[in-house]
Motif scaffolding. Structure first.
Motif, mmCIF file in Angstrom:
data_model
loop_
_atom_site.group_PDB
_atom_site.id
_atom_site.type_symbol
_atom_site.label_atom_id
_atom_site.label_comp_id
_atom_site.label_asym_id
_atom_site.label_seq_id
_atom_site.Cartn_x
_atom_site.Cartn_y
_atom_site.Cartn_z
ATOM 1 N N ALA A 140 0.893 -1.131 -0.039
ATOM 2 C CA ALA A 140 0.048 -0.083 -0.063
ATOM 3 C C ALA A 140 0.942 1.234 -0.069
ATOM 4 O O ALA A 140 0.106 2.272 0.047
ATOM 5 C CB ALA A 140 -0.870 -0.135 1.231
ATOM 6 N N GLY A 141 2.081 1.009 -0.036
ATOM 7 C CA GLY A 141 3.056 2.377 -0.022
ATOM 8 C C GLY A 141 3.086 3.150 -1.089
ATOM 9 O O GLY A 141 3.264 4.309 -1.183
ATOM 10 N N VAL A 157 -6.023 -1.497 7.366
ATOM 11 C CA VAL A 157 -4.517 -1.607 7.710
ATOM 12 C C VAL A 157 -3.852 -1.819 6.419
ATOM 13 O O VAL A 157 -3.608 -2.526 5.599
ATOM 14 C CB VAL A 157 -4.510 -2.962 8.350
ATOM 15 C CG1 VAL A 157 -3.005 -3.040 9.033
ATOM 16 C CG2 VAL A 157 -5.331 -2.875 9.619
ATOM 17 N N ALA A 158 -3.023 -0.632 6.102
ATOM 18 C CA ALA A 158 -1.926 -0.547 4.925
ATOM 19 C C ALA A 158 -0.656 -0.850 5.222
ATOM 20 O O ALA A 158 0.054 -0.336 6.190
ATOM 21 C CB ALA A 158 -2.121 0.981 4.555
ATOM 22 N N THR A 159 -0.342 -2.112 4.465
ATOM 23 C CA THR A 159 0.843 -2.414 4.914
ATOM 24 C C THR A 159 2.018 -2.389 3.674
ATOM 25 O O THR A 159 1.555 -2.258 2.653
ATOM 26 C CB THR A 159 0.870 -3.974 5.280
ATOM 27 O OG1 THR A 159 0.606 -4.945 4.018
ATOM 28 C CG2 THR A 159 -0.416 -4.268 6.146
ATOM 29 N N ASP A 160 3.194 -2.322 4.026
ATOM 30 C CA ASP A 160 4.329 -2.174 3.146
ATOM 31 C C ASP A 160 5.611 -2.653 3.951
ATOM 32 O O ASP A 160 5.632 -2.401 5.088
ATOM 33 C CB ASP A 160 4.404 -0.747 2.298
ATOM 34 C CG ASP A 160 4.900 -0.909 1.040
ATOM 35 O OD1 ASP A 160 4.492 -0.814 0.105
ATOM 36 O OD2 ASP A 160 6.277 -1.110 1.187
ATOM 37 N N ARG A 161 6.499 -3.036 3.318
ATOM 38 C CA ARG A 161 7.992 -3.159 3.995
ATOM 39 C C ARG A 161 8.739 -1.993 4.030
ATOM 40 O O ARG A 161 9.743 -1.795 4.765
ATOM 41 C CB ARG A 161 8.673 -4.193 3.258
ATOM 42 C CG ARG A 161 9.110 -3.846 1.830
ATOM 43 C CD ARG A 161 9.931 -5.183 1.184
ATOM 44 N NE ARG A 161 10.479 -4.853 -0.220
ATOM 45 C CZ ARG A 161 10.898 -5.898 -0.833
ATOM 46 N NH1 ARG A 161 10.872 -7.153 -0.420
ATOM 47 N NH2 ARG A 161 11.243 -5.811 -1.920
ATOM 48 N N ASP A 162 8.134 -0.830 3.478
ATOM 49 C CA ASP A 162 8.764 0.548 3.569
ATOM 50 C C ASP A 162 7.798 1.306 4.267
ATOM 51 O O ASP A 162 6.656 1.520 3.840
ATOM 52 C CB ASP A 162 9.311 1.143 2.463
ATOM 53 C CG ASP A 162 9.877 2.399 2.418
ATOM 54 O OD1 ASP A 162 10.275 2.904 3.590
ATOM 55 O OD2 ASP A 162 9.880 3.106 1.328
ATOM 56 N N ALA A 176 1.257 -6.217 -2.819
ATOM 57 C CA ALA A 176 2.651 -6.266 -2.975
ATOM 58 C C ALA A 176 3.147 -7.149 -4.196
ATOM 59 O O ALA A 176 2.720 -8.343 -4.417
ATOM 60 C CB ALA A 176 3.346 -6.687 -1.570
ATOM 61 N N GLY A 177 4.040 -6.493 -4.679
ATOM 62 C CA GLY A 177 4.789 -7.220 -5.761
ATOM 63 C C GLY A 177 6.144 -6.537 -6.415
ATOM 64 O O GLY A 177 6.249 -5.288 -6.037
ATOM 65 N N ILE A 178 6.852 -7.064 -6.864
ATOM 66 C CA ILE A 178 8.050 -6.745 -7.597
ATOM 67 C C ILE A 178 8.164 -7.161 -8.841
ATOM 68 O O ILE A 178 7.518 -8.425 -9.459
ATOM 69 C CB ILE A 178 9.365 -7.182 -6.525
ATOM 70 C CG1 ILE A 178 9.628 -8.609 -6.604
ATOM 71 C CG2 ILE A 178 9.184 -6.374 -5.320
ATOM 72 C CD1 ILE A 178 11.033 -9.056 -6.036
#
Length: 272
Positions: A25-26, A45-50, A102-104
């Motif tokens: 969600a970043g 609940v907005a999650t991101d690793r950053d 989430a994806g790369i």
């Protein structure tokens, strides 16, 4: 008499009282999904690793009817995922909706693709979806309701040059989401996939020669015979909000009889 289901397609309170967890969600599509849900009353609940992007998102959405709570979470870490999901349920009483965004993307021809790039891509795009969906589904099935939506890609259904790891990981996430949906349908939980095409995000722009250009390179919209790429019949890239709108429909009561489906939102690019 048929049961009447109220239609509030763009009503401010469409998701009032519901709790959603959104990964990635970043920025980009994840941020658009989280903001749209909060605008319609959801506790998100907005999650991101950053932390940076989700903190900015929460600050920008303070006036929304719903709420956005930022949580740092790496979807590749199963223990952290389980903790965040459990904490979300404890704080809000339930988890009604999971949106896997989430994806790369590690673009490379297969001959130059490294083991690390392959593993990292699958860890986020496929295994991450497994971690979050498993944690959410356990709660939802016990509760007898819920919705899981995975944002995949049209690359999962059509070969792309230079995108083998990404396409394969999205195909895996798509198949997993449908299999999960089949297993838990009788518990009242719906699982669907939204498959975007070219969307104006930082990930898409990373593929351009100049990521600050005001318009996409000609091959993006018109196609490129050298890379066997079709163009986009509608003649435009998607905006993140276009994908968010599809997610919100599938998450809503208007889609209560839709599960195991894959909705392409790509302007006709895959000619499906």
């Amino acid at each position: 008499m048929p049961e009447h289901i109220p239609h509030e397609s763009h009503a401010e309170g469409e998701f009032a009282g519901r709790t959603a967890l959104v990964t990635g969600a970043g920025q980009g599509i994840g941020a658009a999904v989280a903001a749209a849900l909060a605008a319609r009353g959801a506790h998100v609940v907005a999650t991101d690793r950053d932390a940076h992007g989700i903190d900015e998102l929460a600050a920008a959405s303070r006036a929304a009817p719903g709420t956005i709570t930022p949580r740092v979470m790496d979807v590749t870490d199963a223990a952290t995922v389980n903790t965040v999901v459990a904490d979300t349920i404890h704080r809000h009483g339930a988890l009604d909706l999971l949106v896997n965004v989430a994806g790369i993307l590690r673009g490379s021809a297969v001959a130059q693709l490294t083991d690390a790039d392959w593993a990292d891509t699958f860890a986020v795009n496929a295994t991450g979806v497994f971690h979050t969906s498993r944690a959410a589904a356990s709660h939802m099935t016990a509760r007898g309701s819920g919705c899981i939506i995975t944002v995949g890609s049209n690359a999962a259904g059509i070969p792309r040059t230079g995108m083998a790891a990404y396409a394969a990981s999205k195909a895996a996430a798509t198949a997993f989401t449908k299999c999960l949906g089949l297993e838990i349908a009788r518990s009242g939980v719906r699982c669907n996939v939204v498959a975007p095409g070219t969307t104006d995000t930082a990930m898409q722009r990373s593929l351009w020669p100049d990521d600050s250009a005001p318009e996409a390179p000609p091959g993006v919209l018109d196609g490129d015979l050298r890379t066997y790429r079709t163009g986009i019949p509608l003649g435009r890239m998607a905006a993140p909000q276009d994908i968010a709108d599809a997610v919100l429909f599938l998450a809503s009561d208007r889609a209560r009889h839709i599960t195991l489906q894959e909705l392409y939102v790509d302007g006709g690019a895959t000619l499906r």
